[in-house]
Motif scaffolding. Structure first.
Motif, PDB file in Angstrom:
ATOM      1  N   LEU A  52     -10.171 -17.527 -21.259  1.00 41.72           N
ATOM      2  CA  LEU A  52      -9.697 -17.288 -20.006  1.00 41.72           C
ATOM      3  C   LEU A  52     -10.358 -17.860 -18.741  1.00 41.72           C
ATOM      4  O   LEU A  52     -11.891 -18.069 -18.933  1.00 41.72           O
ATOM      5  N   GLY A  53      -9.781 -18.585 -17.904  1.00 44.48           N
ATOM      6  CA  GLY A  53     -10.383 -18.757 -16.480  1.00 44.48           C
ATOM      7  C   GLY A  53     -11.545 -19.873 -16.613  1.00 44.48           C
ATOM      8  O   GLY A  53     -12.371 -19.811 -17.440  1.00 44.48           O
ATOM      9  N   GLY A  54     -11.445 -20.608 -15.677  1.00 44.80           N
ATOM     10  CA  GLY A  54     -12.504 -21.466 -15.275  1.00 44.80           C
ATOM     11  C   GLY A  54     -12.756 -22.495 -16.603  1.00 44.80           C
ATOM     12  O   GLY A  54     -11.892 -22.945 -17.080  1.00 44.80           O
ATOM     13  N   GLN A  55     -14.189 -22.501 -16.693  1.00 48.44           N
ATOM     14  CA  GLN A  55     -14.632 -23.320 -17.902  1.00 48.44           C
ATOM     15  C   GLN A  55     -14.138 -22.740 -19.153  1.00 48.44           C
ATOM     16  O   GLN A  55     -14.194 -23.394 -20.169  1.00 48.44           O
ATOM     17  N   ALA A  56     -13.831 -21.675 -18.805  1.00 43.79           N
ATOM     18  CA  ALA A  56     -13.660 -20.507 -20.411  1.00 43.79           C
ATOM     19  C   ALA A  56     -11.983 -20.966 -20.524  1.00 43.79           C
ATOM     20  O   ALA A  56     -11.604 -20.001 -21.339  1.00 43.79           O
ATOM     21  N   ASN A  57     -11.172 -21.882 -20.386  1.00 44.41           N
ATOM     22  CA  ASN A  57      -9.866 -21.980 -20.723  1.00 44.41           C
ATOM     23  C   ASN A  57      -9.660 -22.932 -21.871  1.00 44.41           C
ATOM     24  O   ASN A  57      -8.833 -23.460 -22.195  1.00 44.41           O
ATOM     25  N   GLY A  58     -10.844 -22.994 -22.575  1.00 41.69           N
ATOM     26  CA  GLY A  58     -10.726 -23.844 -24.039  1.00 41.69           C
ATOM     27  C   GLY A  58     -11.210 -25.236 -23.477  1.00 41.69           C
ATOM     28  O   GLY A  58     -11.327 -26.240 -24.396  1.00 41.69           O
ATOM     29  N   ASN A 101     -28.317 -24.314  -9.463  1.00 38.90           N
ATOM     30  CA  ASN A 101     -28.801 -25.946  -9.564  1.00 38.90           C
ATOM     31  C   ASN A 101     -27.453 -26.750 -10.239  1.00 38.90           C
ATOM     32  O   ASN A 101     -27.916 -28.129 -10.384  1.00 38.90           O
ATOM     33  N   HIS A 102     -26.661 -26.020 -10.838  1.00 41.49           N
ATOM     34  CA  HIS A 102     -25.375 -26.757 -11.213  1.00 41.49           C
ATOM     35  C   HIS A 102     -24.260 -26.333 -10.771  1.00 41.49           C
ATOM     36  O   HIS A 102     -23.502 -25.382 -11.318  1.00 41.49           O
ATOM     37  N   SER A 103     -24.031 -26.750  -9.542  1.00 39.82           N
ATOM     38  CA  SER A 103     -22.830 -26.101  -8.738  1.00 39.82           C
ATOM     39  C   SER A 103     -21.393 -26.331  -9.209  1.00 39.82           C
ATOM     40  O   SER A 103     -20.524 -25.612  -9.006  1.00 39.82           O
ATOM     41  N   ASN A 104     -21.506 -27.348 -10.331  1.00 41.75           N
ATOM     42  CA  ASN A 104     -20.205 -27.398 -11.018  1.00 41.75           C
ATOM     43  C   ASN A 104     -19.790 -26.645 -12.313  1.00 41.75           C
ATOM     44  O   ASN A 104     -18.919 -26.543 -12.790  1.00 41.75           O
ATOM     45  N   ALA A 105     -20.795 -25.894 -12.576  1.00 44.75           N
ATOM     46  CA  ALA A 105     -20.891 -24.792 -13.642  1.00 44.75           C
ATOM     47  C   ALA A 105     -19.964 -23.849 -13.514  1.00 44.75           C
ATOM     48  O   ALA A 105     -19.985 -23.261 -12.227  1.00 44.75           O
ATOM     49  N   GLN A 106     -19.223 -23.098 -14.380  1.00 39.21           N
ATOM     50  CA  GLN A 106     -18.363 -22.131 -14.267  1.00 39.21           C
ATOM     51  C   GLN A 106     -18.931 -21.113 -15.313  1.00 39.21           C
ATOM     52  O   GLN A 106     -19.079 -21.502 -16.683  1.00 39.21           O
ATOM     53  N   ILE A 107     -18.765 -19.845 -15.040  1.00 36.42           N
ATOM     54  CA  ILE A 107     -18.983 -18.793 -16.101  1.00 36.42           C
ATOM     55  C   ILE A 107     -17.860 -17.669 -15.841  1.00 36.42           C
ATOM     56  O   ILE A 107     -17.036 -17.734 -14.882  1.00 36.42           O
ATOM     57  N   VAL A 108     -17.667 -17.060 -17.267  1.00 38.90           N
ATOM     58  CA  VAL A 108     -16.543 -16.022 -17.015  1.00 38.90           C
ATOM     59  C   VAL A 108     -17.682 -14.902 -17.558  1.00 38.90           C
ATOM     60  O   VAL A 108     -18.106 -14.772 -18.493  1.00 38.90           O
ATOM     61  N   LEU A 109     -17.348 -13.675 -16.704  1.00 39.08           N
ATOM     62  CA  LEU A 109     -18.158 -12.785 -17.165  1.00 39.08           C
ATOM     63  C   LEU A 109     -17.121 -11.643 -17.908  1.00 39.08           C
ATOM     64  O   LEU A 109     -16.309 -11.283 -17.373  1.00 39.08           O
ATOM     65  N   GLN A 110     -17.580 -11.351 -19.223  1.00 41.35           N
ATOM     66  CA  GLN A 110     -16.686 -10.621 -20.034  1.00 41.35           C
ATOM     67  C   GLN A 110     -17.041  -9.020 -20.365  1.00 41.35           C
ATOM     68  O   GLN A 110     -18.251  -9.179 -20.849  1.00 41.35           O
ATOM     69  N   GLY A 111     -16.499  -8.348 -19.517  1.00 40.18           N
ATOM     70  CA  GLY A 111     -17.062  -6.877 -19.834  1.00 40.18           C
ATOM     71  C   GLY A 111     -16.459  -6.180 -20.856  1.00 40.18           C
ATOM     72  O   GLY A 111     -15.270  -6.548 -21.294  1.00 40.18           O
ATOM     73  N   GLN A 146     -17.900 -19.747  -8.768  1.00 47.96           N
ATOM     74  CA  GLN A 146     -18.578 -20.315 -10.094  1.00 47.96           C
ATOM     75  C   GLN A 146     -18.239 -19.235 -11.069  1.00 47.96           C
ATOM     76  O   GLN A 146     -18.372 -19.380 -12.235  1.00 47.96           O
ATOM     77  N   VAL A 147     -17.698 -17.986 -10.689  1.00 47.59           N
ATOM     78  CA  VAL A 147     -17.537 -16.765 -11.199  1.00 47.59           C
ATOM     79  C   VAL A 147     -16.198 -16.290 -11.513  1.00 47.59           C
ATOM     80  O   VAL A 147     -15.670 -15.943 -10.586  1.00 47.59           O
ATOM     81  N   ASP A 148     -15.845 -15.995 -12.710  1.00 45.04           N
ATOM     82  CA  ASP A 148     -14.627 -15.152 -12.801  1.00 45.04           C
ATOM     83  C   ASP A 148     -15.065 -13.823 -13.769  1.00 45.04           C
ATOM     84  O   ASP A 148     -16.074 -13.913 -14.642  1.00 45.04           O
ATOM     85  N   VAL A 149     -14.183 -13.027 -13.687  1.00 49.89           N
ATOM     86  CA  VAL A 149     -14.505 -11.666 -14.168  1.00 49.89           C
ATOM     87  C   VAL A 149     -13.294 -11.287 -14.980  1.00 49.89           C
ATOM     88  O   VAL A 149     -12.132 -11.498 -14.652  1.00 49.89           O
ATOM     89  N   VAL A 150     -13.365 -10.833 -16.253  1.00 49.43           N
ATOM     90  CA  VAL A 150     -12.601 -10.408 -17.251  1.00 49.43           C
ATOM     91  C   VAL A 150     -12.942  -9.212 -17.904  1.00 49.43           C
ATOM     92  O   VAL A 150     -14.089  -9.019 -18.259  1.00 49.43           O
ATOM     93  N   SER A 151     -12.219  -8.133 -18.142  1.00 49.75           N
ATOM     94  CA  SER A 151     -12.544  -7.097 -19.074  1.00 49.75           C
ATOM     95  C   SER A 151     -11.746  -6.961 -20.226  1.00 49.75           C
ATOM     96  O   SER A 151     -10.587  -7.214 -20.512  1.00 49.75           O
ATOM     97  N   TYR A 152     -12.445  -6.789 -21.258  1.00 45.68           N
ATOM     98  CA  TYR A 152     -11.870  -6.458 -22.706  1.00 45.68           C
ATOM     99  C   TYR A 152     -12.017  -5.059 -23.127  1.00 45.68           C
ATOM    100  O   TYR A 152     -11.534  -4.750 -24.069  1.00 45.68           O
ATOM    101  N   GLY A 153     -12.664  -4.217 -22.417  1.00 46.66           N
ATOM    102  CA  GLY A 153     -12.751  -2.785 -22.556  1.00 46.66           C
ATOM    103  C   GLY A 153     -13.211  -2.596 -24.025  1.00 46.66           C
ATOM    104  O   GLY A 153     -14.386  -3.268 -24.572  1.00 46.66           O
ATOM    105  N   GLU A 154     -12.747  -1.871 -24.869  1.00 50.32           N
ATOM    106  CA  GLU A 154     -13.125  -1.714 -26.204  1.00 50.32           C
ATOM    107  C   GLU A 154     -12.339  -2.829 -27.339  1.00 50.32           C
ATOM    108  O   GLU A 154     -12.556  -2.414 -28.316  1.00 50.32           O
ATOM    109  N   GLU A 155     -11.632  -3.607 -26.874  1.00 50.49           N
ATOM    110  CA  GLU A 155     -10.832  -4.274 -27.792  1.00 50.49           C
ATOM    111  C   GLU A 155     -11.473  -5.445 -28.532  1.00 50.49           C
ATOM    112  O   GLU A 155     -10.913  -5.905 -29.550  1.00 50.49           O
ATOM    113  N   ARG A 156     -12.744  -5.802 -28.154  1.00 52.54           N
ATOM    114  CA  ARG A 156     -13.341  -6.831 -28.896  1.00 52.54           C
ATOM    115  C   ARG A 156     -14.825  -6.454 -29.204  1.00 52.54           C
ATOM    116  O   ARG A 156     -15.706  -6.754 -28.507  1.00 52.54           O
ATOM    117  N   PRO A 157     -14.856  -5.412 -30.121  1.00 51.18           N
ATOM    118  CA  PRO A 157     -16.281  -5.056 -30.528  1.00 51.18           C
ATOM    119  C   PRO A 157     -17.341  -6.134 -31.005  1.00 51.18           C
ATOM    120  O   PRO A 157     -16.661  -6.830 -31.813  1.00 51.18           O
TER     121      PRO A 157
END
Length: 177
Positions: A52-58, A101-111, A146-157
């Protein structure tokens, strides 16, 4: 009762549509849709391993872009909490320095959350955990773009099981580049 030919065709079409809607496109537990693991080698570069999202779209980042990315990418949380534990502040400081230091880097924070609680509650808790990490990085000077947030809850232990050790490994935020 006899169906007219178009009614039979409609019934078949609806059945196929329902079956297609229920099918899954697969993917791996870490969110990768191409079968490569996070940080694993894909075709022509290192895949992000996320779905999902940003750099994390495959999309793929070259190995030179991942050079210097902190090795520890998982932040663990206490039961039913979204506050960052002190032992993970240094890890987040390293990620913040890399992102500044890498302003073009993207992350996804997976909760993530453990299996206790309702599905809805755990999705909310996973989101609150990821937002907590996002706020920490923001205070450290990381751009919100640079930051996207996604939650998987309990779905991906991360770990299967019903013990406190399993639960502790599943209460986390994964930082995906």
């Amino acid at each position: 009762m006899k169906f007219k030919p178009y009614a039979k065709s409609l019934a078949v079409a609806v059945s196929l549509a329902v079956m297609a809607g229920c099918s899954s496109s697969g993917g791996t537990q870490d969110g990768s849709m191409d079968g490569a693991t996070a940080g694993g080698q894909g075709q022509g570069g290192v895949t992000t391993g996320q779905g999902l999202g940003g750099q994390a779209n495959g999309s793929q980042m070259g190995a030179d872009q991942l050079a210097g990315v902190p090795d520890v990418r998982t932040i663990y949380f206490d039961y039913d909490k979204d506050t960052i534990r002190p032992e993970f502040e240094s890890v987040l400081n390293e990620h913040a320095a890399y992102l500044r230091n890498h302003s073009n880097a993207q992350i996804v924070l997976q909760g993530h959350a453990d299996e206790r609680g309702t599905r809805e509650y755990n999705l909310g808790l996973g989101e609150r955990r990821a937002q907590s990490v996002e706020r920490y990085l923001s205070v450290q000077g990381v751009s919100s773009s640079q930051v996207d947030v996604v939650s998987y809850g309990e779905e991906r232990p991360a770990v299967q099981g019903h013990s406190e050790q399993s639960y502790a490994k599943n209460r986390r935020v994964v930082i995906a580049y």
